[in-house]
Write an enzyme that holds these catalytic residues in place. Structure first.
Site, PDB file in Angstrom:
ATOM      1  N   CYS A 128       0.802  -1.230   0.000  1.00 21.16           N
ATOM      2  CA  CYS A 128       0.000   0.000   0.000  1.00 21.16           C
ATOM      3  C   CYS A 128       0.833   1.278   0.000  1.00 21.16           C
ATOM      4  O   CYS A 128       0.384   2.309  -0.492  1.00 21.16           O
ATOM      5  CB  CYS A 128      -0.967   0.003   1.177  1.00 21.16           C
ATOM      6  SG  CYS A 128      -2.307  -1.185   0.936  1.00 21.16           S
ATOM      7  N   GLY A 260      12.754  -4.681  -0.674  1.00 21.20           N
ATOM      8  CA  GLY A 260      13.539  -5.485   0.255  1.00 21.20           C
ATOM      9  C   GLY A 260      12.686  -5.847   1.460  1.00 21.20           C
ATOM     10  O   GLY A 260      12.677  -6.982   1.933  1.00 21.20           O
ATOM     11  N   GLY A 261      11.974  -4.867   1.946  1.00 19.78           N
ATOM     12  CA  GLY A 261      11.094  -5.091   3.082  1.00 19.78           C
ATOM     13  C   GLY A 261      10.053  -4.001   3.168  1.00 19.78           C
ATOM     14  O   GLY A 261      10.210  -2.933   2.554  1.00 19.78           O
ATOM     15  N   GLU A 263       7.475  -2.302   6.267  1.00 18.21           N
ATOM     16  CA  GLU A 263       7.299  -2.290   7.714  1.00 18.21           C
ATOM     17  C   GLU A 263       5.848  -2.417   8.165  1.00 18.21           C
ATOM     18  O   GLU A 263       5.432  -1.713   9.083  1.00 18.21           O
ATOM     19  CB  GLU A 263       7.922  -1.014   8.267  1.00 18.21           C
ATOM     20  CG  GLU A 263       7.208   0.299   7.851  1.00 18.21           C
ATOM     21  CD  GLU A 263       7.728   0.919   6.561  1.00 18.21           C
ATOM     22  OE1 GLU A 263       8.218   0.175   5.697  1.00 18.21           O
ATOM     23  OE2 GLU A 263       7.625   2.160   6.413  1.00 18.21           O
ATOM     24  N   HIS A 287      16.103  -2.777   9.719  1.00 17.06           N
ATOM     25  CA  HIS A 287      15.492  -1.561   9.192  1.00 17.06           C
ATOM     26  C   HIS A 287      13.973  -1.573   9.405  1.00 17.06           C
ATOM     27  O   HIS A 287      13.403  -0.615   9.939  1.00 17.06           O
ATOM     28  CB  HIS A 287      15.838  -1.443   7.705  1.00 17.06           C
ATOM     29  CG  HIS A 287      15.237  -0.259   7.023  1.00 17.06           C
ATOM     30  ND1 HIS A 287      15.911   0.936   6.879  1.00 17.06           N
ATOM     31  CD2 HIS A 287      14.028  -0.079   6.438  1.00 17.06           C
ATOM     32  CE1 HIS A 287      15.131   1.801   6.248  1.00 17.06           C
ATOM     33  NE2 HIS A 287      13.984   1.215   5.958  1.00 17.06           N
ATOM     34  N   GLU A 288      13.332  -2.652   9.002  1.00 10.01           N
ATOM     35  CA  GLU A 288      11.861  -2.702   9.142  1.00 10.01           C
ATOM     36  C   GLU A 288      11.468  -2.697  10.624  1.00 10.01           C
ATOM     37  O   GLU A 288      10.469  -2.088  11.004  1.00 10.01           O
ATOM     38  CB  GLU A 288      11.282  -3.915   8.410  1.00 10.01           C
ATOM     39  CG  GLU A 288      11.674  -4.056   6.933  1.00 10.01           C
ATOM     40  CD  GLU A 288      11.589  -2.776   6.109  1.00 10.01           C
ATOM     41  OE1 GLU A 288      10.792  -1.886   6.450  1.00 10.01           O
ATOM     42  OE2 GLU A 288      12.363  -2.660   5.120  1.00 10.01           O
ATOM     43  N   HIS A 291      11.530   0.813  11.921  1.00 17.85           N
ATOM     44  CA  HIS A 291      10.341   1.586  11.530  1.00 17.85           C
ATOM     45  C   HIS A 291       9.236   1.508  12.591  1.00 17.85           C
ATOM     46  O   HIS A 291       8.336   2.351  12.602  1.00 17.85           O
ATOM     47  CB  HIS A 291       9.773   1.059  10.208  1.00 17.85           C
ATOM     48  CG  HIS A 291      10.322   1.713   8.979  1.00 17.85           C
ATOM     49  ND1 HIS A 291      10.314   3.074   8.793  1.00 17.85           N
ATOM     50  CD2 HIS A 291      10.853   1.184   7.844  1.00 17.85           C
ATOM     51  CE1 HIS A 291      10.835   3.351   7.589  1.00 17.85           C
ATOM     52  NE2 HIS A 291      11.172   2.220   7.001  1.00 17.85           N
ATOM     53  N   GLU A 310      12.334   7.497   6.362  1.00 17.89           N
ATOM     54  CA  GLU A 310      13.422   6.623   5.913  1.00 17.89           C
ATOM     55  C   GLU A 310      14.797   7.049   6.420  1.00 17.89           C
ATOM     56  O   GLU A 310      15.618   6.199   6.756  1.00 17.89           O
ATOM     57  CB  GLU A 310      13.405   6.496   4.388  1.00 17.89           C
ATOM     58  CG  GLU A 310      12.115   5.858   3.845  1.00 17.89           C
ATOM     59  CD  GLU A 310      11.836   4.457   4.373  1.00 17.89           C
ATOM     60  OE1 GLU A 310      12.756   3.812   4.916  1.00 17.89           O
ATOM     61  OE2 GLU A 310      10.672   4.007   4.248  1.00 17.89           O
ATOM     62  N   ASP A 367       5.989   7.078  -6.524  1.00 15.04           N
ATOM     63  CA  ASP A 367       6.724   5.873  -6.948  1.00 15.04           C
ATOM     64  C   ASP A 367       7.761   6.192  -8.018  1.00 15.04           C
ATOM     65  O   ASP A 367       8.756   5.496  -8.158  1.00 15.04           O
ATOM     66  CB  ASP A 367       5.762   4.820  -7.515  1.00 15.04           C
ATOM     67  CG  ASP A 367       5.025   4.065  -6.412  1.00 15.04           C
ATOM     68  OD1 ASP A 367       5.580   3.936  -5.309  1.00 15.04           O
ATOM     69  OD2 ASP A 367       3.890   3.612  -6.665  1.00 15.04           O
ATOM     70  N   TYR A 375      16.745   8.220   2.192  1.00 17.90           N
ATOM     71  CA  TYR A 375      17.389   7.246   3.073  1.00 17.90           C
ATOM     72  C   TYR A 375      18.789   7.702   3.483  1.00 17.90           C
ATOM     73  O   TYR A 375      19.092   7.873   4.662  1.00 17.90           O
ATOM     74  CB  TYR A 375      17.535   5.890   2.360  1.00 17.90           C
ATOM     75  CG  TYR A 375      16.248   5.168   2.079  1.00 17.90           C
ATOM     76  CD1 TYR A 375      15.454   5.517   0.990  1.00 17.90           C
ATOM     77  CD2 TYR A 375      15.828   4.114   2.871  1.00 17.90           C
ATOM     78  CE1 TYR A 375      14.276   4.834   0.710  1.00 17.90           C
ATOM     79  CE2 TYR A 375      14.657   3.428   2.598  1.00 17.90           C
ATOM     80  CZ  TYR A 375      13.887   3.781   1.522  1.00 17.90           C
ATOM     81  OH  TYR A 375      12.725   3.107   1.260  1.00 17.90           O
ATOM     82  N   MET A 545      12.904  -4.618  -7.062  1.00 21.42           N
ATOM     83  CA  MET A 545      13.281  -3.536  -7.981  1.00 21.42           C
ATOM     84  C   MET A 545      14.737  -3.117  -7.827  1.00 21.42           C
ATOM     85  O   MET A 545      15.369  -2.711  -8.786  1.00 21.42           O
ATOM     86  CB  MET A 545      12.362  -2.340  -7.789  1.00 21.42           C
ATOM     87  CG  MET A 545      10.943  -2.640  -8.274  1.00 21.42           C
ATOM     88  SD  MET A 545       9.914  -1.169  -8.290  1.00 21.42           S
ATOM     89  CE  MET A 545       9.589  -0.964  -6.548  1.00 21.42           C
ATOM     90  N   LYS A 546      15.247  -3.209  -6.610  1.00 20.03           N
ATOM     91  CA  LYS A 546      16.642  -2.853  -6.370  1.00 20.03           C
ATOM     92  C   LYS A 546      17.589  -3.621  -7.288  1.00 20.03           C
ATOM     93  O   LYS A 546      18.640  -3.106  -7.669  1.00 20.03           O
ATOM     94  CB  LYS A 546      16.977  -3.152  -4.907  1.00 20.03           C
ATOM     95  CG  LYS A 546      18.430  -2.973  -4.579  1.00 20.03           C
ATOM     96  CD  LYS A 546      18.721  -3.225  -3.129  1.00 20.03           C
ATOM     97  CE  LYS A 546      20.197  -2.953  -2.860  1.00 20.03           C
ATOM     98  NZ  LYS A 546      20.533  -3.089  -1.448  1.00 20.03           N
TER      99      LYS A 546
HETATM  100  N1  BES Z   1       8.967   1.554   3.588  1.00 21.61           N
HETATM  101  C1  BES Z   1      10.013   1.080   2.771  1.00 21.61           C
HETATM  102  C2  BES Z   1       9.537   0.499   1.470  1.00 21.61           C
HETATM  103  C3  BES Z   1       8.730   1.437   0.596  1.00 21.61           C
HETATM  104  C4  BES Z   1       8.994   2.790   0.544  1.00 21.61           C
HETATM  105  C5  BES Z   1       7.736   0.938  -0.186  1.00 21.61           C
HETATM  106  C6  BES Z   1       8.221   3.626  -0.267  1.00 21.61           C
HETATM  107  C7  BES Z   1       6.977   1.761  -0.986  1.00 21.61           C
HETATM  108  C8  BES Z   1       7.228   3.115  -1.024  1.00 21.61           C
HETATM  109  C9  BES Z   1      10.884   0.056   3.498  1.00 21.61           C
HETATM  110  O1  BES Z   1      11.012   0.292   4.860  1.00 21.61           O
HETATM  111  C10 BES Z   1      12.260   0.160   2.936  1.00 21.61           C
HETATM  112  O2  BES Z   1      12.836   1.185   3.100  1.00 21.61           O
HETATM  113  N2  BES Z   1      12.762  -0.883   2.305  1.00 21.61           N
HETATM  114  C11 BES Z   1      14.097  -0.902   1.748  1.00 21.61           C
HETATM  115  C12 BES Z   1      15.060  -1.604   2.655  1.00 21.61           C
HETATM  116  C13 BES Z   1      16.003  -0.731   3.402  1.00 21.61           C
HETATM  117  C14 BES Z   1      16.997  -1.553   4.159  1.00 21.61           C
HETATM  118  C15 BES Z   1      16.660   0.351   2.620  1.00 21.61           C
HETATM  119  C16 BES Z   1      14.049  -1.678   0.460  1.00 21.61           C
HETATM  120  O3  BES Z   1      13.020  -2.261   0.145  1.00 21.61           O
HETATM  121  O4  BES Z   1      15.059  -1.718  -0.232  1.00 21.61           O
HETATM  122 ZN    ZN Z   2      12.261   1.990   5.239  1.00 14.33          ZN
END
Ligand code: BES
Ligand code: ZN
Length: 590
Positions: A128, A260-261, A263, A287-288, A291, A310, A367, A375, A545-546
C-alpha cells in the site's frame, strides 16, 4: 478544495475516519477482492466527505441500516485514483461501501502457483505504501490520518490469510471450501500500513514476541536466517523506548515482492533474497524493525516528508546493528549507502529537486521519484546532528522525539521546531537549510573512517594497475567487504577482468543476491557472455526492484545487450509487480 496532502483527495477538515471494518472475499480466479468496508467517524459529521479510491467497482454506499447515501465519483486521475464524495446526513456515525477491486488494483499482486517457492498454490499480497491503499479499500489515503481496523478475510482452502494486525480465530467460510480469517488492529495506523497476504503459509516462533511466516518450502531457511530478531528487538528497545506494537512477526514473501522489506506493523514483509545462508543481509530486518518507532509511531505527514520515515530509520537501523556487529561494520554499511546515494543522485542530476530532503511532490507520482536520497542523505544529516551534539544528548533527544510524537504524523517544519526547542541554534550551526532544502550533499557530510574500508578501496583503486585481491584472503571476505570492493571497481572490467573475478571467486554461482546483483551489472556492462545465463535466471526469478532496475538498465545501455533487455522483459513482465513494470518500461523506452 483545501487539502494538506498533495497525494490524497481527503480533506481532514470535513471529518476523520477513525476506524475501519472490512469484510472481503478473495477470488483468485477473477483476481479481485469483493465485500464491504464500514468507515466509522471520529465525530458524527454532516455534509460532503471526500474519500480516495482507485479502480474500485462501487456497488453501493449506504448508512448502517442500508439506506443509500448520495454520492458522486470524480474522474479517474491516474496514480491519484478517483475521488468519491459521500453526502453525509446529519448525525451519520458510519458509512458502508460495498465494492469489488480491479484485477489491476495497484496495491495487489496476484501470483500464479509457478511464481511461488512451493509452486502449488497461488499467492496474493498487497503493497500500500505510498498511495495504493485506495485501490484495496476506499479510505482517507493520507498518512496524516490514522485508523484502527478489524478485518474478516475469506480465502479458498488450504490457504491462510495474514494482515498487519493481530490474528483472531479462523472459522469455516460462508461457502464450502473456504475459511474466514479474522483480524483486529488496536493501534492506530496510517492507511499505507494496511497489509494483506494470502498463500500457503507455515510459521515458527523465534522468540516470545516474534514469529516468522513463510511458504513451507522457505520456512526452515528463513527461521535460521532471521533468528537474531529477538536480539534486535532488545537492542532497539534499549535505544528507542518500549516496543508498542505487542508483536513483531514477519512474512517472507515470494520472490516477486518488489521491495527489500515493508514495515507493515505486526507483520513486516521481507523479500526472500535476504536468505543468503549466512545472516549477512539481515540489515533489512533491522530496518523494518526500526520503523516500528521511526515511521510507524512517528509518521511522515506526507510524501514530501518521506525522509523523516526513511532517513531516521536508516540511522536507527545502523544504531541497532552497531550494537550487534560493531563500529567497523557500520563504516562499511555507510560506505555502501553513500555509494548508492551517489548513483541515485547522478541519475537525477546533482541539481535535481529530488536530491532535496524536503520535497514538493504535488503533481508527481511518488513511486516515480523513489530513490535512496531520503534514506542516505537523511542518514547523513541525522548523523551530523548526532555528532554535533554528541551521542548521549542525541540518544536522549530521540527518545523524547518518539515519545512526543508517537501515533502522530509530522512535517519537516515540525521536526525542525522540535530540534530547535531541544538544541537552540543547532540547525543553524550545521547548515540544516542546505541539507533539507538544498540539492546534493553539503560539504560538511559526516565521514566514516575505517582501516578495512581504506584497505578495500586501495585494493580496488589498484585494479587498473594490475593489482588483484589475493584469492586465499578474499574468499573469506564478508558480504559487506565484497560489496565495498566491487562497487569501487570500474563498471566495465572487460571480458578478461570479469573472467578473472569469476574464475577465482565463482561470482556467477554466488547465492548472495546483493553480491550477485552487483556482479551481474558489471558483467552486463562488460558484455561478459559467460554471465548471460545467470542474468536470465536472476531476472526470471527475482522481482525486487533494487536488482531489476540496475541490471535491466545495464543491459539496455550496452549495444550488444540491448535486445536481450527487451527480450527478457517481454518474457518475464507477467512475473513482475505493477510498480516494477512501470519503472522498467520507462527505463526500456529511453
Ligand atoms: N517503507 C520502505 C519500502 C517502501 C517505501 C515501499 C516507499 C513503498 C514506497 C521500506 O522500509 C524500505 O525502506 N525498504 C528498503 C530496505 C532498506 C533496508 C533500505 C528496500 O526495500 O530496499
Ligand atoms: Zn524503510
Amino acid at each position: 478544495m483545501p487539502t494538506l496532502d498533495p497525494h490524497s483527495h481527503a480533506d481532514l477538515e470535513q471529518g476523520r475516519v477513525k476506524h475501519l471494518d472490512v469484510r472481503l472475499e478473495v477470488d483468485f480466479d477473477r483476481r479481485v477482492l469483493h465485500g464491504e468496508a464500514v468507515l466509522h467517524f471520529e465525530i458524527p459529521g454532516e455534509g460532503p466527505l471526500d474519500l480516495d479510491t482507485r479502480d474500485l467497482d462501487i456497488h453501493a454506499v449506504t448508512d448502517r441500516s442500508g439506506t443509500p447515501l448520495e454520492t458522486s465519483l470524480g474522474e479517474p486521475g491516474g496514480y491519484m485514483g478517483t475521488r468519491l464524495t459521500v453526502m453525509r446526513p446529519a448525525g451519520l456515525q458510519a458509512l458502508v461501501v460495498r465494492y469489488t477491486t480491479s484485477p489491476d488494483a495497484s496495491a495487489l499482486q496476484w501470483l500464479e502457483p509457478a511464481n511461488t517457492a512451493g509452486g502449488q498454490h497461488p499467492f496474493l499480497f498487497s503493497q500500500c505504501q505510498p498511495i495504493h491503499a485506495r485501490s484495496m479499500v476506499p479510505c482517507q489515503d493520507t498518512s496524516r490520518a490514522r485508523i484502527t481496523y478489524t478485518a474478516e478475510i475469506t480465502v479458498p482452502e488450504p490457504l491462510t490469510a495474514v494482515m498487519s494486525a493481530a490474528p483472531g480465530k479462523a472459522r469455516p467460510g460462508p461457502r464450502p471450501g473456504t475459511n474466514t480469517f479474522a483480524f483486529s488492529m488496536p493501534q492506530p495506523i496510517p492507511s499505507y500500513l494496511l497489509a494483506l497476504a494470502v498463500g500457503d503459509l507455515a510459521s515458527r516462533d523465534l522468540g516470545p514476541r516474534s514469529r516468522v511466516y513463510a511458504e513451507p518450502a522457505t520456512l526452515e531457511a528463513a527461521a535460521w536466517e532471521f533468528a537474531e530478531v529477538d536480539d534486535m528487538l532488545r537492542e532497539a528497545e534499549g535505544l528507542f523506548g518500549t516496543y508498542l506494537w505487542e508483536r513483531f512477526d514477519f512474512l517472507v514473501m515470494p520472490p516477486a515482492f518488489p521491495y527489500g522489506g515493508m514495515e507493515n506493523p505486526r507483520l513486516t514483509f521481507l523479500t526472500p533474497t535476504l536468505i543468503a545462508g549466512d545472516r549477512s543481509l539481515v540489515r533489512v530486518l533491522a530496518h523494518e524493525l526500526a520503523h516500528s518507532w521511526t515511521g510507524n509511531l512517528v509518521t511522515n505527514a506526507t510524501m514530501n516528508d518521506f525522509w523523516l520515515n526513511e532517513g531516521f530509520t536508516v540511522w536507527a537501523e545502523r544504531r541497532i546493528l552497531e550494537r550487534l556487529q560493531g563500529r567497523e561494520a557500520i563504516a562499511l554499511a555507510a560506505a555502501i549507502g553513500r555509494h548508492g546515494l551517489e548513483v541515485d543522485m547522478a541519475e537525477f542530476g546533482e541539481d535535481s529537486p529530488y536530491t532535496r530532503l524536503e520535497n514538493d511532490l504535488a503533481g508527481i507520482d511518488p513511486d516515480e521519484v523513489y530513490s535512496l536520497v531520503p534514506y542516505e542523505k537523511g542518514f547523513l544529516f541525522l548523523t551530523l546532528l548526532e555528532r554535533t551534539v554528541g551521542r548521549e544528548a542525541w540518544d536522549a533527544f530521540l527518545v523524547d522525539y518518539i515519545d512526543q510524537f508517537r501515533f502522530t504524523s509530522i512535517t519537516t517544519a515540525e521536526f525542525e521546531a522540535f530540534v530547535e526547542d531541544s538544541f537552540p541554534g543547532l540547525l543553524g550551526r550545521v547548515g540544516a537549510e542546505a541539507w533539507l532544502r538544498g540539492s546534493g550533499v553539503p560539504d560538511n557530510a559526516p565521514v566514516f573512517v575505517s582501516n578495512r574500508l581504506e584497505a578495500l578501496w586501495r585494493l580496488a583503486d589498484g585494479w587498473k594497475q594490475g593489482e588483484r585481491p589475493d584469492p586465499s584472503v578474499a574468499s573469506d571476505w564478508s558480504t559487506a567487504e565484497w560489496l565495498v570492493f566491487l562497487q569501487r571497481l570500474p563498471r566495465d572490467l572487460g571480458g578478461d577482468g570479469c573472467a578473472w573475478l569469476d574464475e577465482h571467486f565463482g561470482l556467477n554461482q554466488s547465492g548472495n543476491a546483493e553480491i550477485l546483483g552487483e556482479w551481474l551489472v558489471m558483467a552486463a556492462t562488460s558484455a561478459y557472455e559467460p554471465a548471460y545465463e545467470r542474468i536470465r535466471a536472476f531476472l526470471g526469478s527475482v522481482g525486487r526492484m533494487k536488482f531489476l532496475k540496475p541490471l535491466y538498465a545495464a543491459l539496455h545501455r550496452g549495444e550488444s545487450t540491448r535486445p536481450m533487455a527487451q527480450e527478457l522483459y517481454d518474457a518475464y513482465r507477467d512475473r513482475y509487480h505493477p510498480i516494477a513494470r512501470i519503472g522498467l518500461e520507462l527505463l526500456l523506452a529511453e
